[in-house]
Design an enzyme around this catalytic site. Structure first.
Site, PDB file in Angstrom:
ATOM      1  CG  HIS A 200      -2.140  -0.968   0.829  1.00  0.00           C
ATOM      2  ND1 HIS A 200      -2.104  -2.290   1.172  1.00  0.00           N
ATOM      3  CD2 HIS A 200      -3.284  -0.786   0.110  1.00  0.00           C
ATOM      4  CE1 HIS A 200      -3.198  -2.883   0.710  1.00  0.00           C
ATOM      5  NE2 HIS A 200      -3.920  -2.001   0.064  1.00  0.00           N
ATOM      6  CD  GLU A 445      -9.665  -7.862  -1.719  1.00  0.00           C
ATOM      7  OE1 GLU A 445      -8.695  -7.237  -2.166  1.00  0.00           O
ATOM      8  OE2 GLU A 445     -10.412  -7.410  -0.833  1.00  0.00           O
ATOM      9  CB  CYS A 516     -10.491  -1.805  -8.425  1.00  0.00           C
ATOM     10  SG  CYS A 516     -10.677  -2.947  -7.063  1.00  0.00           S
TER      11      CYS A 516
HETATM   12  C1  PEP Z   1      -6.510  -5.324  -4.488  1.00  0.00           C
HETATM   13  O1  PEP Z   1      -6.285  -6.129  -3.588  1.00  0.00           O
HETATM   14  O2  PEP Z   1      -6.228  -5.517  -5.681  1.00  0.00           O
HETATM   15  C2  PEP Z   1      -7.141  -4.024  -4.183  1.00  0.00           C
HETATM   16  C3  PEP Z   1      -7.563  -3.225  -5.131  1.00  0.00           C
HETATM   17  O3  PEP Z   1      -7.234  -3.656  -2.883  1.00  0.00           O
HETATM   18  P1  PEP Z   1      -5.986  -3.231  -1.984  1.00  0.00           P
HETATM   19  O4  PEP Z   1      -4.818  -3.010  -2.901  1.00  0.00           O
HETATM   20  O5  PEP Z   1      -6.376  -1.996  -1.261  1.00  0.00           O
HETATM   21  O6  PEP Z   1      -5.791  -4.394  -1.077  1.00  0.00           O
HETATM   22 MG    MG Z   2      -7.160  -5.903  -1.660  1.00  0.00          MG
END
Ligand code: PEP
Ligand code: MG
Length: 585
Positions: A200, A445, A516
């Site tokens: 992140h 996911e 996403c």
């Molecule tokens: C993902 O896991 O691809 C996602 C979009 O969520 P995050 O990156 O916030 O875990």
């Molecule tokens: Mg995620």
């Protein structure tokens, strides 16, 4: 100074050139040197200035305390002000600078060490604990001092401004919350020793659209404060103390990249349609409502992922609690109004793993497999209900969709839907308006979710594939761990199968499916995803126009059969080759 090059993981594209700004935990890295006689008074003044600055910071903390803050918080600030005013702290280190010519940091630490030793002798546990307060105050002063070092920085290479250099952050690690705090500062690049491409922290760097490279292993040890540094965010390369020739090459590369990006701006209003006439929705991923500006500038058709957890993170360090319903509502409404009728997909709190609510809570052995995202929310129903009410309230100001992260079990979906119904009922009873028909979707996911899609399409209105976690959990590769980053492969046949299955299941059920995760913003994968049938991409605004350019040049009639063949392939090298070939079509 000798030039050297470090290789790591590219994270955020572009090239930046500037001076290194080392971020190190203050107390651990105090420099020790003797100050020449003629600079002693300037060094004394530097420490006095740091004391005054911390005094000001503490006063500011006082005035910013929310009315309902616990009383201990105010008392705690009072204690720190008292400590700062005590001559043992505010006078004694000045004497040490004058008598022993120690630099300010060394003088302060010497005095604190001496005081700490005295505190250790004290029997009264309350007083003994004050040692910690003294150390915290000292940390604050050291932090200010770090920004005011008096040593002369190395001369600027030709063409760079010696007095107003661009700053590049070099650190062992940066938390996502800290990274977000950098948005208001004028840093032009980020380099860290650890981290993965889709951590992140990396994602926030990308959303700030600043060149960054991670997994540099020794960068924060080898690069020194004020060194001149080039960050190549496309290649994952960092060059310290570059020669004039190398600098010139990178400046030329930087100019070419900037020109290419400027050219892309022309596509802002062009509809995202493939050559064969298929319309594609391009949406933005945002961390905070202010990101809606860049999203609109890039021509986003809406927000496909609002990572709401960024409203919750990093507050513990400022003595704040999680944002309450009203505060969240204001933020969600801000985003909804900013997007002017375009849909805003708000993902409910995804804390845990590399996004702990509070750094101190990082205790689980395997946090990515622990109480994360929806699991955390279902374990904290009051907090979850408050968030759901806040999102629902915002839905009366524009189109809002609710997205639930990390779902794997049918009962989790059912419990979540029950809580949404409960939040709606509470609002109805209060005569508060909201969108009764608000859509609820699931992040796909976790591999278990992608393998049990009928369970999802039956209960939900849309799906959004989180490829970052889907890859992490399918391949058992921690997305934050640079030591296994080379195994984190979006093109692994298992990953591709799960994505293709999800897109197909959505199409068959007649519900929208988006991607996403970071794959959606990777231009090298745009054609592959189009060929799989994807019609909705959500990504950082900075990637959006480059992806649109790919879409405009794509023809589904040729991409679909090629992609089918790729999905049947099982050899990674052949898959990688075939995906590269798609770009030449
Ligand atoms: C993902 O896991 O691809 C996602 C979009 O969520 P995050 O990156 O916030 O875990
Ligand atoms: Mg995620």
């Amino acid at each position: 100074m000798a030039a050297f090059t470090l290789h790591g993981i590219p994270v955020s594209r572009g090239i930046s050139i500037g001076r290194a700004h080392l971020l190190t935990p203050a107390a651990l890295d105090v420099k020790h040197y003797l100050v020449p006689e003629e600079q002693v008074e300037a060094e004394v003044a530097r420490l006095q200035h740091a004391f005054a600055e911390v005094h000001r910071e503490l006063q500011e903390l006082w005035t910013e305390l929310p009315k309902d803050a616990p009383t201990e918080l105010g008392a705690f600030i009072d204690v720190h002000v008292l400590i700062l005013s005590d001559p043992m702290i505010s006078e004694a280190p000045l004497d040490i600078i004058r008598s022993r010519h120690y630099n300010a940091e060394w003088a302060l630490v010497t005095q604190i060490d001496e005081l700490s030793a005295q505190f250790d002798e004290i029997e009264d546990p309350y007083l003994r604990e004050r040692k910690q307060d003294i150390q915290q105050v000292a940390e604050r002063v050291l932090k200010v001092l770090m920004g005011t070092e008096l040593h002369a920085p190395p001369p600027a290479p030709p063409g760079e401004d010696h007095f107003q250099p661009q700053m590049i952050v070099v650190a062992h690690d940066i938390s996502p919350a800290d990274m977000l705090a950098f948005r208001d500062r004028s840093f032009v690049g980020f380099v860290t020793d650890v981290g993965g491409q889709n951590s992140h922290t990396a994602i926030v760097a990308r959303s700030l659209d600043i060149p960054a490279a991670v997994g540099m292993s020794q960068a924060s040890r080898l690069i020194e404060q004020d060194d001149w540094v080039i960050v190549d965010g496309d290649a994952g390369v960092v060059i310290a103390n570059p020669s004039a020739l190398v600098l010139e090459q990178y400046r030329a590369k930087q100019t070419a990249l900037m020109k290419a990006r400027k050219r892309l701006l022309k596509l802002k209003k062009t509809p995202a349609v493939t050559k064969d006439g298929t319309a594609i929705a391009l949406l933005a991923n945002i961390e905070l409502p202010d990101d809606c500006g860049p999203a609109l500038e890039a021509g986003a058709a809406g927000v496909g992922l609002f990572r709401s957890e960024f409203l919750f993170m990093g507050r513990g360090a400022q003595g704040l609690r999680v944002p309450d319903e009203d505060e969240q509502f204001e933020q969600y409404r801000k985003a909804v109004l900013a997007m002017k009728g375009r849909p805003v997909t708000i993902r409910t709190l995804d804390v845990g793993a590399d996004k702990p609510l509070d750094q101190a809570e990082h205790t689980a052995l395997n946090p990515a497999l622990g109480l994360r995202a929806i699991r955390y929310c279902l374990a904290e129903p009051q907090m979850f209900l408050a968030q759901l009410r806040a999102i629902l309230r915002a839905s009366s100001f524009g189109k809002v969709r609710i997205l639930i992260p990390m779902l794997a079990h049918a009962f989790e979906i059912d419990q979540t839907l029950t809580m949404i119904a409960q939040a709606k009922q509470q609002l109805r009873e209060q005569h508060v308006k909201f969108d009764e028909a608000i859509e609820v979707g699931a992040m796909i996911e976790i591999p278990a979710a992608a393998l049990a899609l009928p369970m999802f399409v039956k209960r939900l209105d849309f799906l959004s594939i989180g490829t970052n976690d889907l890859i992490q959990y399918t391949l058992a590769i921690d997305r934050v761990d640079y030591e296994v980053a080379h195994l984190y492969n979006p093109l692994h046949p298992a990953v591709l199968q799960l994505i293709a299955m999800t897109i197909d299941a959505g199409r068959k059920a007649g519900i929208d499916v988006a991607v996403c995760g970071e794959m959606a913003g990777d231009v090298k994968l745009t054609r592959l995803l189009l060929g799989m049938g994807l019609r909705e991409f959500s990504m950082h605004p900075a990637q959006l126009l480059a992806v649109k350019q790919e879409i405009l040049a794509s023809d589904l009639e040729t991409l679909v059969p090629r992609t089918r063949r790729i999905l049947r392939a099982m050899e990674p090298a052949a898959i990688a080759d075939a995906v590269e070939q798609l770009q030449t079509l």
